[in-house]
Write a protein that holds these residues in place. Structure first.
Motif, PDB file in Angstrom:
ATOM      1  N   MET A   1    -102.892  52.434 -54.489  1.00 14.33           N
ATOM      2  CA  MET A   1    -103.588  51.355 -53.787  1.00 14.33           C
ATOM      3  C   MET A   1    -102.920  50.028 -54.171  1.00 14.33           C
ATOM      4  SD  MET A   1    -107.620  51.323 -53.162  1.00 14.33           S
ATOM      5  CE  MET A   1    -108.185  51.193 -54.839  1.00 14.33           C
ATOM      6  N   VAL A   2    -102.706  49.180 -53.193  1.00 15.32           N
ATOM      7  CA  VAL A   2    -102.016  47.903 -53.443  1.00 15.32           C
ATOM      8  C   VAL A   2    -102.811  46.771 -52.800  1.00 15.32           C
ATOM      9  CG1 VAL A   2     -99.871  46.600 -53.163  1.00 15.32           C
ATOM     10  CG2 VAL A   2     -99.778  49.086 -53.309  1.00 15.32           C
ATOM     11  N   PHE A   3    -103.077  45.711 -53.576  1.00 16.95           N
ATOM     12  CA  PHE A   3    -103.754  44.530 -53.032  1.00 16.95           C
ATOM     13  C   PHE A   3    -102.808  43.341 -53.098  1.00 16.95           C
ATOM     14  CE2 PHE A   3    -107.873  46.424 -54.949  1.00 16.95           C
ATOM     15  CZ  PHE A   3    -108.046  47.240 -53.842  1.00 16.95           C
ATOM     16  N   PHE A   4    -102.709  42.632 -52.008  1.00 19.04           N
ATOM     17  CA  PHE A   4    -101.949  41.386 -51.981  1.00 19.04           C
ATOM     18  C   PHE A   4    -102.916  40.220 -51.762  1.00 19.04           C
ATOM     19  CE2 PHE A   4     -98.810  44.492 -50.412  1.00 19.04           C
ATOM     20  CZ  PHE A   4     -97.777  44.251 -51.297  1.00 19.04           C
ATOM     21  N   ASN A   5    -102.630  39.120 -52.427  1.00 20.55           N
ATOM     22  CA  ASN A   5    -103.446  37.921 -52.240  1.00 20.55           C
ATOM     23  C   ASN A   5    -102.494  36.716 -52.236  1.00 20.55           C
ATOM     24  OD1 ASN A   5    -105.399  36.000 -52.108  1.00 20.55           O
ATOM     25  ND2 ASN A   5    -106.256  36.364 -54.136  1.00 20.55           N
ATOM     26  N   GLY A   6    -102.035  36.346 -51.068  1.00 22.54           N
ATOM     27  CA  GLY A   6    -101.078  35.243 -50.987  1.00 22.54           C
ATOM     28  C   GLY A   6    -100.769  34.924 -49.538  1.00 22.54           C
ATOM     29  N   HIS A   7     -99.779  34.100 -49.342  1.00 22.00           N
ATOM     30  CA  HIS A   7     -99.426  33.747 -47.971  1.00 22.00           C
ATOM     31  C   HIS A   7     -98.736  34.915 -47.277  1.00 22.00           C
ATOM     32  CE1 HIS A   7    -100.803  29.790 -48.613  1.00 22.00           C
ATOM     33  NE2 HIS A   7     -99.836  29.407 -49.411  1.00 22.00           N
ATOM     34  N   GLY A   8     -98.766  34.846 -45.966  1.00 28.03           N
ATOM     35  CA  GLY A   8     -98.111  35.900 -45.202  1.00 28.03           C
ATOM     36  C   GLY A   8     -97.756  35.423 -43.816  1.00 28.03           C
ATOM     37  N   ASP A   9     -97.087  36.288 -43.110  1.00 20.41           N
ATOM     38  CA  ASP A   9     -96.748  36.005 -41.714  1.00 20.41           C
ATOM     39  C   ASP A   9     -96.731  37.335 -40.962  1.00 20.41           C
ATOM     40  OD1 ASP A   9     -96.007  34.594 -39.440  1.00 20.41           O
ATOM     41  OD2 ASP A   9     -94.763  33.230 -40.612  1.00 20.41           O
ATOM     42  N   ASN A  10     -96.391  37.283 -39.682  1.00 27.72           N
ATOM     43  CA  ASN A  10     -96.430  38.520 -38.891  1.00 27.72           C
ATOM     44  C   ASN A  10     -95.651  39.660 -39.549  1.00 27.72           C
ATOM     45  OD1 ASN A  10     -97.791  37.010 -37.035  1.00 27.72           O
ATOM     46  ND2 ASN A  10     -96.166  36.955 -35.516  1.00 27.72           N
ATOM     47  N   ASP A  11     -94.531  39.324 -40.144  1.00 23.99           N
ATOM     48  CA  ASP A  11     -93.611  40.352 -40.639  1.00 23.99           C
ATOM     49  C   ASP A  11     -93.531  40.461 -42.153  1.00 23.99           C
ATOM     50  OD1 ASP A  11     -92.856  40.935 -38.021  1.00 23.99           O
ATOM     51  OD2 ASP A  11     -91.334  39.360 -38.012  1.00 23.99           O
ATOM     52  N   CYS A  12     -94.330  39.702 -42.880  1.00 25.76           N
ATOM     53  CA  CYS A  12     -94.143  39.740 -44.342  1.00 25.76           C
ATOM     54  C   CYS A  12     -95.393  39.301 -45.105  1.00 25.76           C
ATOM     55  CB  CYS A  12     -92.972  38.834 -44.741  1.00 25.76           C
ATOM     56  SG  CYS A  12     -93.275  37.089 -44.481  1.00 25.76           S
ATOM     57  N   VAL A  13     -95.388  39.621 -46.397  1.00 30.33           N
ATOM     58  CA  VAL A  13     -96.336  39.017 -47.329  1.00 30.33           C
ATOM     59  C   VAL A  13     -95.522  38.372 -48.450  1.00 30.33           C
ATOM     60  CG1 VAL A  13     -98.359  40.443 -46.864  1.00 30.33           C
ATOM     61  CG2 VAL A  13     -96.685  41.236 -48.521  1.00 30.33           C
ATOM     62  N   LYS A  14     -96.068  37.274 -48.979  1.00 29.37           N
ATOM     63  CA  LYS A  14     -95.324  36.490 -49.959  1.00 29.37           C
ATOM     64  C   LYS A  14     -96.075  36.423 -51.287  1.00 29.37           C
ATOM     65  CE  LYS A  14     -93.537  33.615 -46.212  1.00 29.37           C
ATOM     66  NZ  LYS A  14     -93.600  32.308 -45.556  1.00 29.37           N
ATOM     67  N   GLY A  15     -95.329  36.135 -52.341  1.00 32.65           N
ATOM     68  CA  GLY A  15     -95.915  35.998 -53.665  1.00 32.65           C
ATOM     69  C   GLY A  15     -95.735  34.595 -54.198  1.00 32.65           C
ATOM     70  N   HIS A  16     -95.499  34.490 -55.522  1.00 29.06           N
ATOM     71  CA  HIS A  16     -95.353  33.197 -56.176  1.00 29.06           C
ATOM     72  C   HIS A  16     -94.215  32.395 -55.547  1.00 29.06           C
ATOM     73  CE1 HIS A  16     -95.653  30.259 -59.332  1.00 29.06           C
ATOM     74  NE2 HIS A  16     -94.413  30.474 -59.724  1.00 29.06           N
ATOM     75  N   ASP A  17     -94.470  31.107 -55.337  1.00 28.03           N
ATOM     76  CA  ASP A  17     -93.467  30.216 -54.736  1.00 28.03           C
ATOM     77  C   ASP A  17     -92.964  30.729 -53.382  1.00 28.03           C
ATOM     78  OD1 ASP A  17     -93.570  28.285 -56.667  1.00 28.03           O
ATOM     79  OD2 ASP A  17     -91.865  29.058 -57.812  1.00 28.03           O
ATOM     80  N   ASP A  18     -93.862  31.410 -52.670  1.00 23.06           N
ATOM     81  CA  ASP A  18     -93.531  31.926 -51.334  1.00 23.06           C
ATOM     82  C   ASP A  18     -92.354  32.903 -51.318  1.00 23.06           C
ATOM     83  OD1 ASP A  18     -95.636  30.733 -50.114  1.00 23.06           O
ATOM     84  OD2 ASP A  18     -94.508  29.037 -49.299  1.00 23.06           O
ATOM     85  N   GLU A  19     -92.131  33.558 -52.433  1.00 27.15           N
ATOM     86  CA  GLU A  19     -91.090  34.599 -52.446  1.00 27.15           C
ATOM     87  C   GLU A  19     -91.571  35.765 -51.589  1.00 27.15           C
ATOM     88  OE1 GLU A  19     -89.051  37.776 -55.552  1.00 27.15           O
ATOM     89  OE2 GLU A  19     -90.594  36.396 -56.257  1.00 27.15           O
ATOM     90  N   ILE A  20     -90.722  36.251 -50.696  1.00 28.74           N
ATOM     91  CA  ILE A  20     -91.109  37.371 -49.839  1.00 28.74           C
ATOM     92  C   ILE A  20     -91.136  38.654 -50.660  1.00 28.74           C
ATOM     93  CG2 ILE A  20     -90.427  38.788 -47.861  1.00 28.74           C
ATOM     94  CD1 ILE A  20     -89.407  36.238 -46.523  1.00 28.74           C
ATOM     95  N   LEU A  21     -92.298  39.304 -50.670  1.00 28.57           N
ATOM     96  CA  LEU A  21     -92.454  40.531 -51.452  1.00 28.57           C
ATOM     97  C   LEU A  21     -92.169  41.764 -50.599  1.00 28.57           C
ATOM     98  CD1 LEU A  21     -95.771  39.679 -53.356  1.00 28.57           C
ATOM     99  CD2 LEU A  21     -93.427  39.412 -54.175  1.00 28.57           C
ATOM    100  N   LEU A  22     -92.696  41.710 -49.368  1.00 34.17           N
ATOM    101  CA  LEU A  22     -92.507  42.824 -48.445  1.00 34.17           C
ATOM    102  C   LEU A  22     -92.185  42.276 -47.076  1.00 34.17           C
ATOM    103  CD1 LEU A  22     -95.570  45.121 -49.194  1.00 34.17           C
ATOM    104  CD2 LEU A  22     -93.180  45.800 -49.436  1.00 34.17           C
ATOM    105  N   ALA A  23     -91.243  42.901 -46.413  1.00 42.69           N
ATOM    106  CA  ALA A  23     -90.896  42.430 -45.077  1.00 42.69           C
ATOM    107  C   ALA A  23     -90.529  43.604 -44.184  1.00 42.69           C
ATOM    108  CB  ALA A  23     -89.729  41.442 -45.153  1.00 42.69           C
ATOM    109  N   VAL A  24     -90.882  43.469 -42.926  1.00 39.06           N
ATOM    110  CA  VAL A  24     -90.563  44.498 -41.937  1.00 39.06           C
ATOM    111  C   VAL A  24     -89.046  44.684 -41.885  1.00 39.06           C
ATOM    112  CG1 VAL A  24     -90.537  44.997 -39.452  1.00 39.06           C
ATOM    113  CG2 VAL A  24     -92.602  44.068 -40.513  1.00 39.06           C
ATOM    114  N   GLY A  25     -88.643  45.943 -41.902  1.00 38.56           N
ATOM    115  CA  GLY A  25     -87.210  46.242 -41.790  1.00 38.56           C
ATOM    116  C   GLY A  25     -86.464  46.129 -43.095  1.00 38.56           C
TER     117      GLY A  25
END
Lengths: 86, 153
Positions: free
Chosen positions: B1-25
């Motif tokens: 199980m994985v929980f994210f709590n941060g900014h995101g967009d259609n294709d990604c979720v971001k972590g500290h300092d808006d570093e992209i953690l996961l992205a489509v493709g």
């Protein structure tokens, strides 16, 4: 130039309604719209006036709600079930 | 199980300092066999469906901006912020239900029920905070539950 491109993104009458509705918001609360940031009531009104992305989003939320009301959101079964629970 | 709590967009979720953690493709395969809840904007639009398509068991999130209100004088003591609580109580219910072992569908429904309860509470007593209803409705309508509905922890 950018300002010109923003013109008329929000229908004039809609803009009036949205701003009138924002006017009654309390001044001591802020809206947080994801990565776009946090905004006071005055800033929200300014963004709607400018018709930028943030203003458009605020208008979209309000229109979405008015549409939901028109479609009878409070008469949907899930809402009625919740009401009967309380 | 994985929980994210941060900014995101259609294709990604971001972590500290808006570093992209996961992205489509790029690395959605990291979610294979996982149940995911992302309290972030928009990731339920593309990243969620792509993750499920690539093997995630379930993906709960939001397919548009997650919007909430805060009290200006409670920034230093967020747990006392009753305005933010109206939104975060509902969104956090997803994680609480998943941890308790409920299915993703049940967790989604329980969260929606809290949104409804809070909306009705504001509507019923003609609260001065009734302007918040439109934003609670927005978040509730844009919460998504993707994948195998019976998946659970």
């Amino acid at each position: 130039m950018a300002e010109k491109e923003n013109k008329n993104k929000i229908n004039k009458d809609v803009k009036k309604i949205v701003i009138a509705r924002l006017e009654v918001f309390p001044a001591d609360k802020k809206i947080s719209i994801g990565s776009k940031g946090e905004f006071t009531k005055k800033e929200m009104i300014d963004h709607v006036e400018k018709e930028d992305d943030i203003g458009e989003k605020i208008a979209e939320v309000q229109l979405n709600y008015l549409q939901a009301l028109k479609e009878g959101i409070f008469y949907e079964q899930d809402f009625i079930n919740n009401t009967t629970k309380t | 199980m994985v929980f994210f709590n941060g900014h995101g967009d259609n294709d990604c979720v971001k972590g500290h300092d808006d570093e992209i953690l996961l992205a489509v493709g790029e690395n959605e395969q990291l979610l294979i066999s996982k149940i995911v809840y992302s309290l972030s904007c928009r990731s339920g639009k593309n990243l969620g469906p792509k993750s499920v398509q690539n093997g995630a068991l379930g993906y709960l999130g939001y397919d548009d901006d997650f919007i909430f209100f805060i009290e200006d004088d409670k920034i230093g003591s967020p747990l006392e912020d009753k305005t933010a609580e109206l939104f975060l109580e509902a969104s956090n219910q997803v994680m609480i239900s998943l941890i308790k072992g409920h299915t993703i569908k049940e967790s989604y429904e329980k969260s929606k029920n809290i949104f409804r309860e809070n909306i009705l509470r504001l509507a019923a007593n003609e609260s001065q905070d009734s302007y918040l209803i439109q934003f609670l409705v927005w978040d509730m309508q844009h919460q998504v539950c993707l994948g195998e509905e019976s998946a659970h922890f």
